[in-house]
Design a protein around this motif. Structure first.
Motif, mmCIF file in Angstrom:
data_model
loop_
_atom_site.group_PDB
_atom_site.id
_atom_site.type_symbol
_atom_site.label_atom_id
_atom_site.label_comp_id
_atom_site.label_asym_id
_atom_site.label_seq_id
_atom_site.Cartn_x
_atom_site.Cartn_y
_atom_site.Cartn_z
ATOM 1 N N VAL A 290 21.663 29.074 55.759
ATOM 2 C CA VAL A 290 22.211 30.421 55.609
ATOM 3 C C VAL A 290 21.324 31.262 54.693
ATOM 4 O O VAL A 290 21.030 32.423 54.980
ATOM 5 N N ALA A 291 20.896 30.681 53.581
ATOM 6 C CA ALA A 291 20.011 31.404 52.664
ATOM 7 C C ALA A 291 18.726 31.829 53.369
ATOM 8 O O ALA A 291 18.248 32.959 53.190
ATOM 9 N N HIS A 292 18.167 30.927 54.160
ATOM 10 C CA HIS A 292 16.924 31.235 54.897
ATOM 11 C C HIS A 292 17.148 32.379 55.871
ATOM 12 O O HIS A 292 16.348 33.317 55.932
ATOM 13 N N TRP A 293 18.244 32.325 56.629
ATOM 14 C CA TRP A 293 18.526 33.383 57.607
ATOM 15 C C TRP A 293 18.712 34.734 56.929
ATOM 16 O O TRP A 293 18.381 35.769 57.487
ATOM 17 N N ALA A 294 19.257 34.723 55.716
ATOM 18 C CA ALA A 294 19.523 35.973 55.007
ATOM 19 C C ALA A 294 18.329 36.453 54.189
ATOM 20 O O ALA A 294 18.409 37.488 53.531
ATOM 21 N N GLY A 295 17.226 35.699 54.216
ATOM 22 C CA GLY A 295 16.050 36.084 53.460
ATOM 23 C C GLY A 295 16.175 35.853 51.970
ATOM 24 O O GLY A 295 15.538 36.551 51.175
ATOM 25 N N ILE B 107 50.994 14.862 46.917
ATOM 26 C CA ILE B 107 49.803 14.603 47.734
ATOM 27 C C ILE B 107 48.584 14.827 46.851
ATOM 28 O O ILE B 107 48.492 15.820 46.131
ATOM 29 N N TRP B 108 47.612 13.901 46.928
ATOM 30 C CA TRP B 108 46.407 14.022 46.097
ATOM 31 C C TRP B 108 45.191 13.603 46.919
ATOM 32 O O TRP B 108 45.105 12.477 47.394
ATOM 33 N N MET B 109 44.245 14.545 47.099
ATOM 34 C CA MET B 109 43.028 14.278 47.874
ATOM 35 C C MET B 109 41.798 14.714 47.083
ATOM 36 O O MET B 109 41.567 15.917 46.910
ATOM 37 N N PRO B 110 40.996 13.773 46.581
ATOM 38 C CA PRO B 110 39.758 14.133 45.882
ATOM 39 C C PRO B 110 38.760 14.780 46.851
ATOM 40 O O PRO B 110 38.626 14.344 48.003
ATOM 41 N N ASN B 111 38.084 15.825 46.384
ATOM 42 C CA ASN B 111 37.047 16.494 47.178
ATOM 43 C C ASN B 111 35.904 16.916 46.270
ATOM 44 O O ASN B 111 36.096 17.143 45.073
ATOM 45 N N VAL B 112 34.734 17.033 46.851
ATOM 46 C CA VAL B 112 33.577 17.583 46.154
ATOM 47 C C VAL B 112 33.032 18.752 46.967
ATOM 48 O O VAL B 112 32.845 18.630 48.184
ATOM 49 N N PHE B 113 32.805 19.863 46.294
ATOM 50 C CA PHE B 113 32.191 21.021 46.939
ATOM 51 C C PHE B 113 30.817 21.274 46.329
ATOM 52 O O PHE B 113 30.587 21.021 45.149
ATOM 53 N N ARG B 114 29.924 21.757 47.158
ATOM 54 C CA ARG B 114 28.554 22.037 46.731
ATOM 55 C C ARG B 114 28.317 23.541 46.736
ATOM 56 O O ARG B 114 28.790 24.242 47.641
ATOM 57 N N TYR B 115 27.629 24.033 45.722
ATOM 58 C CA TYR B 115 27.242 25.448 45.740
ATOM 59 C C TYR B 115 25.737 25.577 45.611
ATOM 60 O O TYR B 115 25.066 24.736 44.981
ATOM 61 N N LEU B 116 25.206 26.597 46.239
ATOM 62 C CA LEU B 116 23.772 26.904 46.187
ATOM 63 C C LEU B 116 23.600 28.271 45.540
ATOM 64 O O LEU B 116 24.293 29.218 45.899
ATOM 65 N N ILE B 117 22.702 28.346 44.578
ATOM 66 C CA ILE B 117 22.319 29.630 43.991
ATOM 67 C C ILE B 117 21.016 30.058 44.661
ATOM 68 O O ILE B 117 20.011 29.363 44.613
ATOM 69 N N ALA B 118 21.062 31.208 45.340
ATOM 70 C CA ALA B 118 19.871 31.772 45.981
ATOM 71 C C ALA B 118 19.636 33.151 45.389
ATOM 72 O O ALA B 118 20.554 33.762 44.836
ATOM 73 N N ARG B 119 18.427 33.631 45.501
ATOM 74 C CA ARG B 119 18.105 34.916 44.907
ATOM 75 C C ARG B 119 17.414 35.837 45.908
ATOM 76 O O ARG B 119 16.711 35.384 46.819
ATOM 77 N N THR B 120 17.647 37.127 45.710
ATOM 78 C CA THR B 120 16.988 38.117 46.548
ATOM 79 C C THR B 120 15.519 38.218 46.179
ATOM 80 O O THR B 120 15.110 37.911 45.052
ATOM 81 N N ALA B 121 14.731 38.638 47.125
ATOM 82 C CA ALA B 121 13.283 38.746 46.903
ATOM 83 C C ALA B 121 12.955 39.917 45.980
ATOM 84 O O ALA B 121 13.679 40.888 45.912
#
Length: 282
Positions: free
Chosen positions: A202-207, A268-282
């Motif tokens: 997604v970051a690549h497509w958005a430049g 109800i208890w469900m462990p989850n892990v989420f990932r985030y990406l920091i991208a920057r504008t050119a």
């Protein structure tokens, strides 16, 4: 990527199920949205969000993440194009009175696209709704980001969020109910498994230029089975399944899938892990 159909089922023969969108939005606001608070806090702490931050929240939903940023002193703008019901709840949280709306020039909520917002350049953009869950979600986020890029200050961070590896996300097994019941011919909107490079693509497509990432534990916890079903349905992941198989069948199979995660006290208890990406504008 069309989800694999695990088993055959008869198509829903009755009238199309009508979803109460206001109730669905309220369930998101009151039950599900809070599950992501550890993610919001982690990102804001890492990027030192505070006075001087001009934040644009894409897909802001009912506004909890914006409210947390505003409490740190940030000027916030939320854009929500897909759910006017969620946006209405965001207004209740952030701009509850007309007088406050006029006084709080540092807060904007917009039903539309980022390009429709008239504002000075943003210093931070967040897209907290996780991708890697619905077919076509990466493409939709790429288009939204493309509309937002002209409003972002040069070199400013853009935060993208996705589901972690399926083996570290207990909820992934539950979400597969959506794949089993959805009409595979519908394509877009059906559940799909997360892929390792979703965010980078997604970051690549958005430049945008990737500049760091992180993982955050966000367990999904519910008071009882009914609350869990309502919370998960509020995400929209099961909408295609409901259209294909009917509300009753989806509720039944969703409860069955949740059963292994129900504790003796009914929670109800469900462990989850989420990932985030920091991208920057050119």
């Amino acid at each position: 990527m069309t989800p694999t159909l695990v088993r055959q089922h008869l198509p829903h023969a009755g009238p199309a199920t009508r979803v109460d969108l206001c109730a669905r939005a309220r369930d998101w606001s009151e039950i599900q949205e809070r599950m992501f608070v550890p993610l919001y806090e982690s990102v804001y702490e890492r990027l030192e969000v505070g006075t001087g931050t001009r934040l644009l929240g894409l897909g802001c939903g009912s506004g909890l993440a914006l409210l947390m940023a505003a409490s740190r002193g940030a000027a916030v703008t939320g854009v929500e194009a897909s759910s006017p019901q969620r946006l209405s709840l965001a207004r209740e949280r952030l701009l509850p009175e007309p007088a406050l709306t006029r006084a709080r020039g540092d807060t904007q909520l917009v039903a539309g696209l980022p390009e429709e917002v008239d504002s000075p350049a943003y210093t931070l953009v967040t897209a907290f709704e996780p991708i890697g869950c619905l077919a076509g979600d990466s493409e939709r986020l790429s288009r939204t980001l493309a509309a937002a890029v002209p409003s972002i200050g040069r070199g400013s961070p853009v935060v993208l969020v996705g589901w972690g590896p399926p083996e570290r996300c207990a909820t992934s097994a539950v979400l597969r109910v959506a794949a089993r019941l959805a009409d595979p011919l519908r394509g877009a909107g059906g559940w799909r498994p997360a892929h390792r490079d979703d965010l980078e693509e997604v970051a690549h497509w958005a430049g945008l230029r990737p500049d760091g990432s992180g993982r955050v534990s966000c367990p999904f916890g519910y008071a009882n089975m009914g609350s869990a079903v309502r919370g998960l349905l509020s995400t929209g992941v099961f909408d295609s399944a409901i259209a294909a198989a009917g509300q009753e069948q989806v509720d039944k199979e969703l409860a069955e899938a949740l059963h292994p995660y129900q504790r003796r006290d009914g929670t109800i208890w469900m462990p989850n892990v989420f990932r985030y990406l920091i991208a920057r504008t050119a």
